[in-house]
Design an enzyme around this catalytic site. Structure first.
Site: not given
Length: 502
Positions: A255, A289
């Site tokens: 990720e 993120c």
């Protein structure tokens, strides 16, 4: 007693593990050292992995619903310590207190999810083409799982992986960011409390920390005894981790960066879009993120909407994240601030018009790096921004045609989260279709940040590196077996052929 000491005391952290070590830990709030923890050597990392293997061999035989009971107890302990752990998250990584609480709540939520999952590790019954045969799919624990987490989510990302790994029958080795090891120490202590309540079914070494730099991380990534590596961080980190794990035929869950974008259509509820964009762009000082990095605004509403954003950017409250009323806390360190300054300088060279930006509170916190969020209108030749800066910078573009906007939206290597604000059903369906957003998350009338536990998170397109947290992502922490049962008295080798040994 200083505030850091109060937080440590509330969590029952032993002063011995927070002092005398070789890794100095500084709070981004004021730049003051809050701890010095011991790191592990490569030799110690090898022993930790061996211990994890032994723990796995015992834990895999514990029935899955019983494994879920341990995770349930951990969720209870997290509820008991939510406020203190939330403050520690804010202290160590700089996000505002409410976001620290939210991160701990995500830990609690994934524990709840995993407890239910412990009774739902379903396989399939498959119809066989052979008479008097049955096939079935069985899921088994896979082995020790390595979790490498980043500073911006110092506790939740580990929990997303660990809660699922535990109910799936795996042990876990966690390498936290060198910038946020104290939060990891706190989580480990709370987990050991859960193991104590749980009883002797929880083997020693079920959860372990591996604190250190790239060298110990490399040991974890390269070791064949760790079949799954889940890593969260930059794309640069992923380009190193992914190939190394693949080289030994391991499994990686990556990720990475987002460079997330939002399209604001002419029919959009502009109040809703405004709230989603500002929260997504400046929350956690742009260090998520899922931070909103780019927006594409239809030219018919551009002036009005962007004008409102610019006005808001001039009033955003920047300050100590533990104080009420603060919306934007500090950047993690000087390197992050320098990267922001460099990106804004580049944007100006490319014709960008910058609103905001620059260092804030330098006199009050000379050892910390606060920054005013920046909005950059890209009016020059650049029609996109392909590089992501982990800082509160929002790039603004105009568009006239939705298909063109989607193409520009997709024309970056990153692809974590995306959104469109529209009240047009056709536009919403197009954006979420196979010809729409190419990101792992595609939202409608909600921003890019704030992913829920129920849906699998990740799917970053640059790596194709798997997903974590919800849905059927549990399968990444297990191995699949197909079993065929023959309940006849013959062994059919092919259609129309039977074989018997007399």
């Amino acid at each position: 007693m200083t505030q850091p000491q109060q937080i440590f005391s509330a969590l029952g952290l032993d002063k011995k593990i927070l002092s005398g070590g070789d890794l100095e830990v500084f709070s981004p709030i004021d730049g003051v050292q809050i701890a010095a923890v011991k790191t592990h050597s490569a030799k110690e990392a090898d022993k930790i992995i061996a211990h994890a293997v032994k723990a796995f061999e015992a834990w895999r035989s514990v029935p899955a619903p019983r494994r879920g009971e341990l995770v349930r107890l951990y969720g209870e302990i997290l509820r008991e310590n939510k406020e203190a752990l939330g403050k520690l998250v804010s202290l160590e990584c700089g996000k505002i207190y409410q976001e620290g609480l939210g991160e701990v709540q995500e830990m609690i939520d994934i524990c709840d999810f995993a407890v239910g999952l412990s009774r739902q590790l379903y396989g399939l019954t498959i119809t066989s083409e052979r008479p008097a045969h049955k096939m079935r799919e069985i899921w088994h624990p896979i082995g020790p799982v390595g979790v490498i987490s980043a500073f911006n989510f110092p506790v939740a990302v580990w929990a997303w992986n660990a809660a699922l790994a535990f109910v799936c029958g795996d042990s876990v080795i966690w390498k936290p960011s060198e910038k946020t090891p104290v939060s990891a120490l706190a989580c480990q202590k709370l987990f050991l409390e859960a193991c104590k309540r749980f009883g002797t079914d929880a083997p020693e070494g079920l959860s372990q920390l591996l604190i250190g730099d790239k060298a110990v991380g490399t040991v974890l990534v390269d070791d064949k005894r760790v079949p799954v590596i889940s890593a969260t961080g930059s794309c640069a980190m992923g380009r190193i981790v992914g190939p190394r794990v693949a080289q030994r035929f391991g499994r990686s869950i990556l990720e990475l960066g987002g460079n997330n974008a939002i399209i604001v259509a002419p029919s959009a509820d502009l109040d809703l879009a405004f709230q989603g964009i500002v929260f997504g762009a400046v929350g956690t000082a742009g260090q998520r993120c899922t931070t909103t990095r780019r927006i594409f605004v239809h030219n018919s509403i551009y002036a009005k909407f962007v004008g409102r954003l610019k006005k808001a950017y001039g009033k955003l409250p920047v300050g100590n994240p533990l104080e009420a009323g603060t919306l934007v806390g500090p950047l993690i360190d000087k390197a992050a601030f320098d990267s922001m300054e460099k990106a804004l300088k580049t944007a100006k060279k490319n014709g960008g018009v910058v609103t905001g930006g620059g260092r804030a509170l330098a006199k009050k916190y000379p050892g910390a790096y606060y920054a005013h969020p920046a909005l950059v209108e890209m009016k020059g030749k650049a029609d996109n921004v392909h590089e992501e800066t982990f800082a509160p910078i929002l790039y603004v573009f105009s568009y006239t045609d939705l298909a063109e906007a989607i193409a520009r939206h997709n024309a970056v290597p990153q692809g974590l989260s995306s959104a469109i604000f529209t009240n047009d059903l056709r536009e919403a369906e197009l954006f979420t279709s196979e010809t729409g957003s190419d990101c792992g998350i595609a939202n409608v009338n909600i921003g890019t940040s704030g992913a829920e536990i129920g849906g699998a998170f990740g799917g970053e397109k640059e790596t194709g590196g798997g997903r974590e947290s919800g849905s059927d992502s549990w399968k990444a922490y297990m191995r699949r077996v197909t079993s065929t049962v023959n309940y006849s008295d013959t062994l059919p080798l092919a259609q129309g052929i039977a074989f018997k040994v007399e």
